[in-house]
Motif scaffolding. Structure first.
Motif, PDB file in Angstrom:
ATOM      1  N   PRO A  49      57.823  49.420  20.313  1.00  0.00           N
ATOM      2  CA  PRO A  49      57.513  50.660  20.867  1.00  0.00           C
ATOM      3  C   PRO A  49      56.915  51.818  20.007  1.00  0.00           C
ATOM      4  CG  PRO A  49      59.928  50.481  20.673  1.00  0.00           C
ATOM      5  CD  PRO A  49      59.222  49.390  20.195  1.00  0.00           C
ATOM      6  N   GLN A  50      57.381  51.753  18.609  1.00  0.00           N
ATOM      7  CA  GLN A  50      56.586  52.985  17.726  1.00  0.00           C
ATOM      8  C   GLN A  50      55.617  52.139  16.752  1.00  0.00           C
ATOM      9  OE1 GLN A  50      60.120  54.051  15.321  1.00  0.00           O
ATOM     10  NE2 GLN A  50      61.454  54.513  17.137  1.00  0.00           N
ATOM     11  N   LEU A  51      55.394  50.796  17.019  1.00  0.00           N
ATOM     12  CA  LEU A  51      54.367  50.316  16.193  1.00  0.00           C
ATOM     13  C   LEU A  51      52.885  51.069  16.070  1.00  0.00           C
ATOM     14  CD1 LEU A  51      53.448  47.925  14.444  1.00  0.00           C
ATOM     15  CD2 LEU A  51      52.812  46.670  16.403  1.00  0.00           C
ATOM     16  N   GLU A  52      52.450  51.311  17.387  1.00  0.00           N
ATOM     17  CA  GLU A  52      51.003  51.916  17.462  1.00  0.00           C
ATOM     18  C   GLU A  52      51.143  53.386  16.960  1.00  0.00           C
ATOM     19  OE1 GLU A  52      49.782  52.011  21.502  1.00  0.00           O
ATOM     20  OE2 GLU A  52      49.670  49.898  21.730  1.00  0.00           O
ATOM     21  N   HIS A  53      52.194  54.066  17.134  1.00  0.00           N
ATOM     22  CA  HIS A  53      52.265  55.478  16.578  1.00  0.00           C
ATOM     23  C   HIS A  53      52.109  55.240  14.897  1.00  0.00           C
ATOM     24  CE1 HIS A  53      53.111  59.642  15.921  1.00  0.00           C
ATOM     25  NE2 HIS A  53      54.188  59.226  15.338  1.00  0.00           N
ATOM     26  N   SER A  54      53.044  54.411  14.561  1.00  0.00           N
ATOM     27  CA  SER A  54      53.037  54.104  12.973  1.00  0.00           C
ATOM     28  C   SER A  54      51.907  53.667  12.228  1.00  0.00           C
ATOM     29  CB  SER A  54      54.402  53.116  12.670  1.00  0.00           C
ATOM     30  OG  SER A  54      55.491  53.531  13.065  1.00  0.00           O
ATOM     31  N   ARG A 220      70.645  49.757   6.869  1.00  0.00           N
ATOM     32  CA  ARG A 220      70.671  50.598   7.881  1.00  0.00           C
ATOM     33  C   ARG A 220      69.252  51.173   8.427  1.00  0.00           C
ATOM     34  NH1 ARG A 220      75.664  49.906   5.610  1.00  0.00           N
ATOM     35  NH2 ARG A 220      77.287  49.808   6.945  1.00  0.00           N
ATOM     36  N   VAL A 221      68.186  50.643   7.911  1.00  0.00           N
ATOM     37  CA  VAL A 221      66.955  51.358   8.413  1.00  0.00           C
ATOM     38  C   VAL A 221      66.525  50.217   9.339  1.00  0.00           C
ATOM     39  CG1 VAL A 221      64.592  51.319   7.706  1.00  0.00           C
ATOM     40  CG2 VAL A 221      66.269  52.411   6.242  1.00  0.00           C
ATOM     41  N   LEU A 222      66.376  50.552  10.384  1.00  0.00           N
ATOM     42  CA  LEU A 222      66.167  49.799  11.816  1.00  0.00           C
ATOM     43  C   LEU A 222      64.921  48.889  11.666  1.00  0.00           C
ATOM     44  CD1 LEU A 222      67.468  51.216  14.871  1.00  0.00           C
ATOM     45  CD2 LEU A 222      68.556  49.596  13.334  1.00  0.00           C
ATOM     46  N   ASP A 223      63.792  49.457  11.178  1.00  0.00           N
ATOM     47  CA  ASP A 223      62.494  48.951  11.251  1.00  0.00           C
ATOM     48  C   ASP A 223      61.495  49.714  10.255  1.00  0.00           C
ATOM     49  OD1 ASP A 223      60.827  51.102  12.665  1.00  0.00           O
ATOM     50  OD2 ASP A 223      62.051  50.507  14.271  1.00  0.00           O
ATOM     51  N   LEU A 224      60.525  49.286   9.777  1.00  0.00           N
ATOM     52  CA  LEU A 224      59.622  49.813   8.619  1.00  0.00           C
ATOM     53  C   LEU A 224      59.181  51.096   8.885  1.00  0.00           C
ATOM     54  CD1 LEU A 224      58.429  48.796   5.731  1.00  0.00           C
ATOM     55  CD2 LEU A 224      56.823  47.591   7.042  1.00  0.00           C
ATOM     56  N   ILE A 302      67.876  42.497  15.889  1.00  0.00           N
ATOM     57  CA  ILE A 302      67.490  42.074  14.747  1.00  0.00           C
ATOM     58  C   ILE A 302      66.065  41.232  14.839  1.00  0.00           C
ATOM     59  CG2 ILE A 302      67.964  40.923  12.674  1.00  0.00           C
ATOM     60  CD1 ILE A 302      71.021  41.769  13.209  1.00  0.00           C
ATOM     61  N   CYS A 303      65.835  40.361  15.431  1.00  0.00           N
ATOM     62  CA  CYS A 303      64.707  39.518  15.570  1.00  0.00           C
ATOM     63  C   CYS A 303      63.638  40.540  16.346  1.00  0.00           C
ATOM     64  CB  CYS A 303      64.971  38.519  16.295  1.00  0.00           C
ATOM     65  SG  CYS A 303      65.638  37.182  15.540  1.00  0.00           S
ATOM     66  N   ASP A 304      64.050  41.428  17.167  1.00  0.00           N
ATOM     67  CA  ASP A 304      63.010  42.542  17.813  1.00  0.00           C
ATOM     68  C   ASP A 304      62.310  43.232  16.495  1.00  0.00           C
ATOM     69  OD1 ASP A 304      63.031  41.244  20.120  1.00  0.00           O
ATOM     70  OD2 ASP A 304      64.176  42.838  20.934  1.00  0.00           O
ATOM     71  N   ASN A 305      63.333  43.589  15.705  1.00  0.00           N
ATOM     72  CA  ASN A 305      62.990  44.714  14.774  1.00  0.00           C
ATOM     73  C   ASN A 305      62.194  43.921  13.617  1.00  0.00           C
ATOM     74  OD1 ASN A 305      64.138  46.813  15.878  1.00  0.00           O
ATOM     75  ND2 ASN A 305      66.187  46.487  14.912  1.00  0.00           N
ATOM     76  N   TRP A 306      62.566  42.749  13.170  1.00  0.00           N
ATOM     77  CA  TRP A 306      61.870  41.930  12.320  1.00  0.00           C
ATOM     78  C   TRP A 306      60.352  41.811  12.771  1.00  0.00           C
ATOM     79  CZ3 TRP A 306      65.472  37.440  10.485  1.00  0.00           C
ATOM     80  CH2 TRP A 306      66.276  37.819   9.584  1.00  0.00           C
ATOM     81  N   LEU A 307      60.069  41.456  13.987  1.00  0.00           N
ATOM     82  CA  LEU A 307      58.916  41.257  14.786  1.00  0.00           C
ATOM     83  C   LEU A 307      57.987  42.629  14.547  1.00  0.00           C
ATOM     84  CD1 LEU A 307      56.920  39.188  16.084  1.00  0.00           C
ATOM     85  CD2 LEU A 307      57.946  39.932  18.164  1.00  0.00           C
ATOM     86  N   MET A 311      54.359  42.991  12.608  1.00  0.00           N
ATOM     87  CA  MET A 311      53.170  43.364  13.282  1.00  0.00           C
ATOM     88  C   MET A 311      52.782  44.806  12.485  1.00  0.00           C
ATOM     89  SD  MET A 311      54.150  42.774  17.409  1.00  0.00           S
ATOM     90  CE  MET A 311      52.344  43.452  17.629  1.00  0.00           C
ATOM     91  N   LEU A 312      53.647  45.731  12.212  1.00  0.00           N
ATOM     92  CA  LEU A 312      53.305  46.676  11.501  1.00  0.00           C
ATOM     93  C   LEU A 312      52.539  46.426   9.895  1.00  0.00           C
ATOM     94  CD1 LEU A 312      55.291  50.150  11.224  1.00  0.00           C
ATOM     95  CD2 LEU A 312      53.768  49.147   9.246  1.00  0.00           C
ATOM     96  N   GLU A 313      53.020  45.555   9.200  1.00  0.00           N
ATOM     97  CA  GLU A 313      52.668  45.215   8.100  1.00  0.00           C
ATOM     98  C   GLU A 313      51.139  44.388   8.199  1.00  0.00           C
ATOM     99  OE1 GLU A 313      51.519  42.696   4.640  1.00  0.00           O
ATOM    100  OE2 GLU A 313      52.290  41.834   6.344  1.00  0.00           O
ATOM    101  N   LYS A 314      51.089  43.581   9.166  1.00  0.00           N
ATOM    102  CA  LYS A 314      49.878  42.816   9.415  1.00  0.00           C
ATOM    103  C   LYS A 314      48.709  43.938   9.745  1.00  0.00           C
ATOM    104  CE  LYS A 314      47.969  39.276  12.637  1.00  0.00           C
ATOM    105  NZ  LYS A 314      48.250  38.463  13.539  1.00  0.00           N
TER     106      LYS A 314
END
Length: 433
Positions: A49-54, A220-224, A302-307, A311-314
């Motif tokens: 959900p936060q990918l496009e904004h980031s 404790r940082v959920l995602d990048l 956890i797997c959702d956050n990894w994905l 995607m963000l790094e890609k």
């Protein structure tokens, strides 16, 4: 006649207005249909959900430096001091990774400082705590430890308040404590360190400013996306090392340490409570086995956050990719010297024989793990990697492979398609990234 004309105009105006209102819905439906038709996998979907904004924030940074890759990189590489965040989740081997930096005499290392936030604000859900986590990192990377006062309560803010201080080479070495020498390589003797005199937190701040590299390890940082604002701040010069591990091995290790992870698992699950799917996960069917249910359910998130991170790094701009390093636990423990050189090269550090021997010894111990879940000790690397094959049931393996399928594919972990009676020695090896 005029009335009829007015009615016709009124009908035309209403029809035109209705058409204008309808067009966005039609276009939105068409876009969603195209997206559904173009998705190639049917199990784990890229819920970000936060990918496009980031990503928009990242590319906005490039625009500010006139789209120059060199300029964007220079913003982060121009300073002599380097700040690094070891981005991981529970039971991925992050303590071992962090210890490699803790041992280096040029590194000021902190072990899980955000633990204070989660403990003080429990039962706050993980998502709402991300702002506080980022603010704490923002202060600590500037060697400002006064942020810890927010979570100290009535305690005096000293070196003994810092979480994990008895394992910290800086706190337990001269000049803060005579228990160890900073240049000596080896695990800190916690009993000796416990006898160290408590020092004022301002003394620790002064020591922090002496080091060319600061490393903070956290789970404790959920995602990048949480770290994007810090990566864009040239005053912090932040680089990210992200640690991944086979989700089946992570799940096995989490179940082994289930009692120690219940609180954190609940906080992670509560961050997704708005979704009907995750509401179901928050209500375990078997109340007699509630700890297992919480720990297992959190694995999906956890797997959702990894994905989301992958995607963000890609899709990130080149300057971010130069400040980001992906590491797999399996590569780290099977090829410790190669990975050590890669890690230190990325961090502007130099390796040396004593530290290399330490890395080898830590990966050539006996057994899978100790009875204490968070104790850093020497392990048998191969047993640690493949223990899940003997300890997880077929149903558990299938479940993890189902909701972590896309992450496994992107990280190069093959599914366990063999019969469980097959010897683990015959199992297919991990593929490279």
């Amino acid at each position: 006649m005029k009335r009829r004309l007015h009615k016709k105009y009124l009908i035309l105006i209403l029809a035109y207005s209705g058409l204008l209102l309808l067009i966005p819905y039609v276009l939105d439906y068409r876009d969603k249909s195209v997206q559904r038709a173009g998705q190639g996998f049917t199990q784990q979907q890229p819920r970000c959900p936060q990918l496009e904004h980031s990503v928009a924030l990242l590319w906005d940074n490039d625009e500010k430096v006139n789209g120059s890759d060199t300029a964007g990189s220079a913003v982060h590489r121009s300073q002599s001091r380097v700040n690094i965040y070891l981005h991981a989740t529970w039971r991925t081997g992050s303590s071992f990774l962090g210890e490699l930096f803790n041992q280096h005499p040029d590194v000021f290392y902190l072990y899980e400082p955000m633990w204070h936030i989660w403990q003080s604000l429990y039962p706050g859900d993980a998502d709402t705590l991300q702002g506080a986590v980022r603010d704490m990192l923002n202060s600590l990377y500037r060697c400002d430890f006064s942020v810890l006062k927010l979570y100290a309560g009535s305690q005096n803010l000293s070196t003994s308040f810092v979480f994990g201080w008895k394992m910290n080479k800086v706190i337990c070495s001269e000049p803060l404590c005579p228990a160890h020498k900073r240049s000596d390589i080896g695990l800190v003797d916690e009993e000796r360190c416990a006898k160290c005199q408590k020092r004022d937190i301002r003394e620790l701040e002064r020591e922090c400013k002496k080091y060319p590299v600061m490393v903070i390890k956290g789970v404790r940082v959920l995602d990048l996306s949480t770290l994007v604002p810090l990566m864009k701040d040239p005053a912090i010069n932040l680089q990210i090392i992200q640690l991944f591990r086979d989700p089946r091995a992570v799940h096995n290790s989490r179940l082994k340490s289930r009692q120690a992870l219940v609180r954190e698992s609940i906080q992670v699950l509560r961050s997704k409570k708005e979704s009907d799917k995750y509401k179901r996960l928050l209500s375990p069917v078997n109340r007699m086995n509630r700890a297992d249910s919480y720990v297992s359910s959190a694995m999906e998130l956890i797997c959702d956050n990894w994905l989301s991170d992958l995607m963000l790094e890609k899709n990130a701009p080149p300057w971010l990719k130069k400040n980001y390093l992906r590491v797999r636990y399996e590569d780290l423990v099977l090829h410790p010297l190669n990975e050590l050189h890669r890690l230190f090269s990325f961090s502007n550090l130099t390796s040396f024989p004593a530290l290399e021997r330490f890395a080898l010894n830590m990966t050539h111990g006996h057994g899978y793990s100790s009875d204490k879940p968070f104790l850093i000790s020497a392990r048998d690397a191969k047993e640690a990697i493949y223990a899940w094959r003997e300890r997880l049931s077929v149903e558990q393996v299938n479940q993890v492979e189902a909701y972590c399928s896309e992450v496994m594919r992107q990280l190069g972990y093959q599914k366990n398609s063999m019969d469980r009676a097959t010897s683990s020695a015959d199992a297919r090896p991990l593929t490279s990234i």
